[in-house]
Scaffold this active site. Structure first.
Site, mmCIF file in Angstrom:
data_model
loop_
_atom_site.group_PDB
_atom_site.id
_atom_site.type_symbol
_atom_site.label_atom_id
_atom_site.label_comp_id
_atom_site.label_asym_id
_atom_site.label_seq_id
_atom_site.Cartn_x
_atom_site.Cartn_y
_atom_site.Cartn_z
ATOM 1 N N HIS A 1 0.820 -1.218 0.000
ATOM 2 C CA HIS A 1 0.000 0.000 0.000
ATOM 3 C C HIS A 1 0.851 1.265 0.000
ATOM 4 C CE1 HIS A 1 0.448 -0.240 4.518
ATOM 5 N NE2 HIS A 1 0.515 1.062 4.367
ATOM 6 N N ASP B 1 0.164 -7.678 1.495
ATOM 7 C CA ASP B 1 0.591 -6.282 1.580
ATOM 8 C C ASP B 1 2.109 -6.151 1.520
ATOM 9 O OD1 ASP B 1 0.197 -3.563 1.689
ATOM 10 O OD2 ASP B 1 0.150 -3.470 3.875
ATOM 11 N N ASN C 1 5.469 4.296 9.426
ATOM 12 C CA ASN C 1 6.189 3.080 9.816
ATOM 13 C C ASN C 1 5.884 1.921 8.872
ATOM 14 O OD1 ASN C 1 6.068 4.027 13.156
ATOM 15 N ND2 ASN C 1 7.908 3.099 12.311
ATOM 16 N N SER C 2 4.839 2.041 8.070
ATOM 17 C CA SER C 2 4.411 0.943 7.197
ATOM 18 C C SER C 2 5.557 0.460 6.316
ATOM 19 C CB SER C 2 3.246 1.390 6.310
ATOM 20 O OG SER C 2 2.100 1.632 7.068
#
Length: 472
Positions: free
Chosen positions: A113, A143, A215-216
């Site tokens: 994402h 993801d 942080n993703s």
């Protein structure tokens, strides 16, 4: 010299003894300084540029006709130009996330994402070098996105094993929350094998590490400096950290990476059943001593499970020799199974253990069962508080019910309402028996002994599910 009472020594010893556990505990707290210093360089900052917004996607706007000496004239000219057009650079949107290097030649991992819809992906290392990355591939279900940058001798992170993690173990995250690069936060593993509503094929690691937007895609380290997960999601009512963070296990991630590098796509195993947990009430109705396994609420047409003769009402208790403690344990086991592999299922069927042989299929991109509901007028009430009636051919087509079943047309206070049944439900099974029509439903219900807890299979818009009803 004045003598010191003996009790003073005893008191001092007691105080020291009381303090020692606290001092020992403080010495046992981990020191993350070396861990951050050694592993920080492998963590990168990722920013993207999306395709420009088409002019047709923007609302029409014209600069208002203002007096020349109006103070608003400068404002509109600055932001919208003389003709009311937005500046070109405002038509570029950016996203910001984290990632980490997994090979010295420039393979980089992040969340899918983070780079979704990106026209350009920029990777910035801790020493301020910037690279334009190539997108090797993505897997939306896990993801995960794999990137490639041109470089040599880059600091690669050490890959660990998430299966070795223990609940309560210390972990560390490094990333760019809200754009603040190289931020380190620590916490413990709160739980393992979490199944989330958005994805039940991934056994997420739950932590209390402070994770925020940005942080993703960043790594989750253990105290050995090994990556054990990729930070992906947070539970939040505010958009910020609330104590629940979820990371994708690195074992799952590296399997995705291997498939993306070899085939360019990711395939997962598929059984083709809709399942639910076995509650205490359902366990009683199925004659089980304690709740366990995955209860099959529906077998999808044309699925491997249908070919293997799996039935609604079966409780899958082992998959290829591995116990299924809860329903959430089954999807990850199926997902990592190679497509085409033959596995053994052990199911509890009407009080008896049955062994089934099933060939694992490939998980489709999207499986969804939907139906419209209607609420005809009530017919008659029964002993569990339901108004049920026959299903007309039109309703059968709308509700996607091929054969059998009765329609719940109303619910009054009573056992069925307490069990969660609502108007529009279609009852397909009652007390482990298929319901063919209204007469058959009433016959089964009348034969049930008072005080028993029985299972009812219900079809709804979002699928099929068993409910436990105690007959008064």
């Amino acid at each position: 010299m004045r003598p010191i009472p003996i009790f003073s020594f005893a008191l001092a010893a007691l105080v020291c003894g009381a303090l020692m556990p606290g001092l020992a505990a403080s010495r046992m707290l981990p020191d993350f300084v070396d861990l951050v210093a050694e592993n920080g360089p492998s963590v990168v900052n990722i920013s993207t540029k999306q395709a420009p917004i088409a002019a047709t996607d923007l609302p029409e706007f014209s600069v208002p006709d203002l007096p020349e000496d109006s103070p608003l004239q400068d404002f509109f000219r600055h932001f919208f130009g003389e003709d009311g057009a937005l500046p070109d650079d405002s038509l570029q949107s950016r996203s910001l996330g984290s990632g980490f290097i997994i090979s010295a030649d420039g393979s980089v991992l992040t969340n899918a994402h983070v780079v979704e819809g990106a026209e350009e992906i920029i990777v910035r290392t801790s020493d301020r070098r910037e690279f334009v990355a190539t997108l090797v591939g993505t897997d939306k279900r896990s993801d995960i996105a794999l990137l490639k940058i041109d470089g040599e001798g880059l600091p690669a992170a050490k890959i660990g094993a998430a299966q070795d993690l223990k609940v309560g173990e210390w972990v560390l995250a490094i990333g760019s929350p809200f754009g603040f690069e190289s931020s380190a936060t620590a916490g413990i593993v709160s739980a393992k094998g979490r199944s989330l509503p958005s994805e039940n094929y991934i056994p997420f690691i739950q932590t209390d590490v402070a994770i925020n937007p940005g942080n993703s895609g960043g790594p989750l380290f253990n105290l050995e400096g090994e990556v054990v997960g990729v930070n992906s999601q947070i539970y939040s009512r505010t958009g910020g950290f609330m104590g629940l963070s979820f990371a994708i296990p690195i074992d799952v991630v590296m399997d995705v990476v291997d498939q993306l590098q070899t085939t360019g796509r990711v395939s997962r195993g598929w059984l083709g059943v809709l399942i639910q947990d076995v509650t205490r009430e359902l366990a009683e109705s199925f004659g089980m001593k304690q709740p366990r396994g995955a209860l099959v609420a529906q077998v999808l047409p044309g699925s491997p499970a249908e070919a293997a003769k799996v039935r609604p009402g079966d409780i899958i208790v082992t998959f290829n020799g591995r116990d299924i403690p809860t329903s959430s344990a089954l999807p990850p086991m199926v997902g990592i199974s190679p497509v085409g592999e033959r596995v053994k299922l052990q199911v509890l069927r009407i009080g008896e253990m049955v062994d089934l042989d099933v060939e694992i299929g490939e998980l489709p991109e999207e499986d969804q069962i939907a139906a419209n509901r209607s609420a005809p007028e009530k017919v008659s009430a029964n002993r569990i508080g339901l108004f049920v009636g026959e299903i007309t051919p039109e309703q059968r087509e709308q509700l996607a019910v091929v054969a059998g079943g009765v329609l719940v047309e109303g619910v009054e206070p009573g056992p069925a309402e307490q069990a969660g049944l609502v108007a529009g439900d279609v009852i397909l099974m009652l007390d482990n028996q298929s319901v063919q029509d209204l007469a058959g439903f009433n016959r089964i219900l009348d034969a049930i002994q008072s005080g028993r807890s029985v299972a009812v299979l219900v079809q709804r818009v979002d699928g099929r599910m068993f409910h436990a009803i105690r007959v008064p």
